[in-house]
Design a protein around this motif. Structure first.
Motif, PDB file in Angstrom:
ATOM      1  N   SER A  29      44.509  47.860  52.171  1.00  0.00           N
ATOM      2  CA  SER A  29      44.343  46.410  52.041  1.00  0.00           C
ATOM      3  C   SER A  29      45.502  45.825  51.256  1.00  0.00           C
ATOM      4  N   LEU A  31      45.369  43.036  49.844  1.00  0.00           N
ATOM      5  CA  LEU A  31      44.785  42.289  48.729  1.00  0.00           C
ATOM      6  C   LEU A  31      44.550  43.174  47.510  1.00  0.00           C
ATOM      7  N   THR A  32      44.039  44.387  47.740  1.00  0.00           N
ATOM      8  CA  THR A  32      43.686  45.274  46.622  1.00  0.00           C
ATOM      9  C   THR A  32      44.669  46.421  46.425  1.00  0.00           C
ATOM     10  N   GLU A  34      44.305  49.190  47.853  1.00  0.00           N
ATOM     11  CA  GLU A  34      43.490  50.391  47.961  1.00  0.00           C
ATOM     12  C   GLU A  34      43.244  50.759  49.423  1.00  0.00           C
ATOM     13  N   ILE A  36      41.245  51.023  52.443  1.00  0.00           N
ATOM     14  CA  ILE A  36      40.067  50.289  52.879  1.00  0.00           C
ATOM     15  C   ILE A  36      39.380  50.998  54.055  1.00  0.00           C
ATOM     16  N   ARG A 258      46.890  53.554  44.512  1.00  0.00           N
ATOM     17  CA  ARG A 258      47.084  52.144  44.845  1.00  0.00           C
ATOM     18  C   ARG A 258      48.498  51.901  45.357  1.00  0.00           C
ATOM     19  N   ALA A 261      50.100  45.370  45.971  1.00  0.00           N
ATOM     20  CA  ALA A 261      49.088  44.409  46.432  1.00  0.00           C
ATOM     21  C   ALA A 261      49.349  43.055  45.805  1.00  0.00           C
ATOM     22  N   SER A 263      47.518  38.755  45.800  1.00  0.00           N
ATOM     23  CA  SER A 263      46.658  37.720  46.381  1.00  0.00           C
ATOM     24  C   SER A 263      47.484  36.587  46.968  1.00  0.00           C
ATOM     25  N   SER A 321      37.790  35.519  41.435  1.00  0.00           N
ATOM     26  CA  SER A 321      38.793  36.574  41.320  1.00  0.00           C
ATOM     27  C   SER A 321      40.197  36.048  41.530  1.00  0.00           C
ATOM     28  N   HIS A 322      40.315  34.781  41.947  1.00  0.00           N
ATOM     29  CA  HIS A 322      41.635  34.200  42.125  1.00  0.00           C
ATOM     30  C   HIS A 322      41.800  32.974  41.222  1.00  0.00           C
TER      31      HIS A 322
END
Length: 398
Positions: A29, A31-32, A34, A36, A258, A261, A263, A321-322
Motif C-alpha cells: 500500500s 498509504l501505509t 505495508e 496489503i 515497511r 509511504a 498520504s 489520521s490525516h
C-alpha cells in the motif's frame, strides 16, 4: 522445458502428481508502506528441480480447456494457503487469476460460495483478476459468473489494463473494483513519455470511477516514488519482492517491513476530485444553457453529487489520521461546504431558466468559494511538502 515443447498430457500428469503450486508476490500500500496483499502465481515444480513458469504451460491448458481442471484442483489449495496467511495477517487480500472458461463453469462460484459460507475465508481475502480480453464478446454465462462473484463480496480486478482494445467498454459494463496497470506500460515509462501519459491518465480515470489502482512491474525505487506521488493505491514488482513460496511469504509478512509511504497521494486524489467536481458543475450549467428543457432528458448521464460528505476532499480532511482537528484542515471545512452548496444552487438556477444575470451571479459565487478551497489546499500542500523535505534526505544528500 519451453511452452512449445510441453504436451497436454505432461500438464495433466503434473497436476495429478501435485507438482503445481502457488508462489506469492507481495503488494504494498502506498498509504501505509505495508504489505496489503499478494498475487497468487502458479508454478510448476519439476522433479528435476527446474521451475516452469505459467506462460510456458497455461496457454496450452487454456486452448485445450484443461484450465478448468487446473482451477478446480488448485483453488482448494489456494484456500488452504490463504488460511495460513490469515494467521499472520487476517485482512490479507490474495489476487487470483481466472480464465473466461472458469466462468462458464458453475463450479468456480459454487466452490467460493462454499469456502466463504463455511467461514474458511472472508470475501475480502480474495480478489479475482481477469483480463479484458477474456471477457470481450463473452457469453452471458461469463457475465453472470462475474456478477455472482461480486454478489459474494469478492472484488474484481481488470488485469493488464491498457493492453486490450476495449478497456473503457469493459470498465463501463462490468463491476470492477480495481484496475491493474500492465507491467509493460509501467516499465516503459522510463523510455517514452507516452507511456507515462497512459499511466497518469489511467490513474485519473480510476479516480473518476472510484476504483483502486494497482501498478505491477515496479522494478526501481524511482518508478515506485513516481507512482506514490501520482496517487496510485498499490504496487507490485521485483523492487518490492519476487514471488515466493507460501512459507517464505509468511516469513516476509512477519518481518513487518515497511516501504516508502505517504498520504500525499490521497490528498492529490482528493484535490483532483475537487477540481473535477468544479468542472462537472460548470460543464453541466453550460450544457443546460445551450439546450432546451425538453432536450435535457437526452443529455449524457453524469455522476454529480453536491454532498460534501461524498467528496473525496471532504472525506480526506475529516479523517483523523490525516490531521483531523488541526486548524490547517478545519479551515477547509467552511469554504468546502459553501462551495458545494453554491454548486447545487448554480445548477438549480440554470435548470429553472431564469434571467442570465441570476445564473451569472450564481457562477461567480461558486467560483469564489472554489478559489478559497483551492487556496487552502495549496497552503496545506506547501506546508506538507516543506515538512516532508525537511524530515527526509534525498539519496545523494546522505
Amino acid at each position: 522445458m519451453h511452452g512449445a515443447d510441453i504436451q497436454l498430457k505432461e500438464i495433466e500428469s503434473a497436476l495429478l502428481a501435485e507438482e503445481l503450486t502457488f508462489h506469492y508476490q507481495p503488494k504494498v500500500s502506498f498509504l501505509t508502506g505495508e504489505i496489503i496483499g499478494c498475487e497468487a502465481l502458479l508454478r510448476w515444480l519439476n522433479p528435476d528441480g527446474t521451475v516452469i513458469l505459467p506462460d510456458d504451460f497455461l496457454p496450452q491448458a487454456e486452448s485445450s480447456g484443461f484450465i478448468t481442471e487446473i482451477t478446480a484442483v488448485m483453488l482448494p489449495k489456494l484456500i488452504e494457503d490463504i488460511e495460513a496467511l490469515r494467521a499472520v495477517k487476517s485482512d490479507i487480500q490474495v489476487a487470483f487469476n481466472i480464465s473466461a472458461l472458469d466462468l462458464r463453469s458453475p463450479y468456480l462460484v459454487k466452490m467460493l460460495r462454499s469456502f466463504i459460507g463455511g467461514r474458511r475465508i472472508d470475501p475480502g481475502n480474495i480478489q479475482i483478476e481477469i483480463t479484458e480480453t477474456a471477457v470481450v464478446d463473452a457469453s452471458e454465462r461469463v457475465r453472470t459468473g462475474l456478477l455472482d462473484l461480486v454478489a459474494l463480496g469478492i472484488e474484481l480486478v481488470m488485469d493488464d489494463y491498457g493492453t486490450g482494445y476495449s478497456s473503457l467498454e469493459m470498465l463501463s459494463r462490468m463491476p470492477f473494483s480495481a484496475l491493474k496497470l500492465d507491467q509493460g506500460v509501467v516499465r516503459r515509462m522510463t523510455e517514452d513519455a507516452k507511456n507515462t501519459h497512459i499511466v497518469r491518465s489511467s490513474l485519473y480515470l480510476a479516480r473518476e470511477l472510484s476504483i483502486k489502482t494497482v501498478a505491477e512491474g515496479v522494478e526501481t525505487a524511482a518508478i515506485y516514488a513516481f507512482l506514490l506521488a501520482s496517487g496510485c493505491n498499490e504496487a507490485q514488482g521485483f523492487w518490492i519482492g519476487e514471488a515466493a513460496s507460501r512459507d517464505d511469504f509468511v516469513a516476509l509478512c512477519k518481518q513487518r517491513r515497511r516501504w516508502p509511504a505517504s498520504s500525499y497521494g490521497l490528498l492529490y486524489n482528493a484535490w483532483v476530485n475537487h477540481i473535477s467536481y468544479r468542472q462537472k458543475v460548470l460543464d453541466l450549467v453550460h450544457t443546460l444553457m445551450l439546450t432546451k428543457p425538453g432536450e435535457w432528458g437526452q443529455l449524457p448521464k453524469m455522476e454529480l453529487s453536491h454532498s460534501p460528505a461524498r467528496c473525496r476532499l471532504g472525506q480526506w480532511y475529516r479523517d483523523a489520521s490525516h490531521g483531523g482537528g488541526s486548524p490547517d484542515y478545519m479551515r477547509l471545512e467552511g469554504p468546502h461546504r459553501l462551495m458545494h452548496a453554491a454548486g447545487e444552487s448554480l445548477v438549480r438556477a440554470a435548470q429553472s431558466n431564469p434571467e442570465p444575470d441570476v445564473v451569472i451571479k450564481a457562477i461567480k459565487a461558486f467560483l469564489e468559494y472554489s478559489d478559497v478551497v483551492d487556496a487552502e489546499v495549496s497552503n496545506i500542500v506547501e506546508r506538507w511538502m516543506e515538512k516532508s523535505l525537511r524530515q527526509s534526505l534525498r539519496p545523494d544528500d546522505e
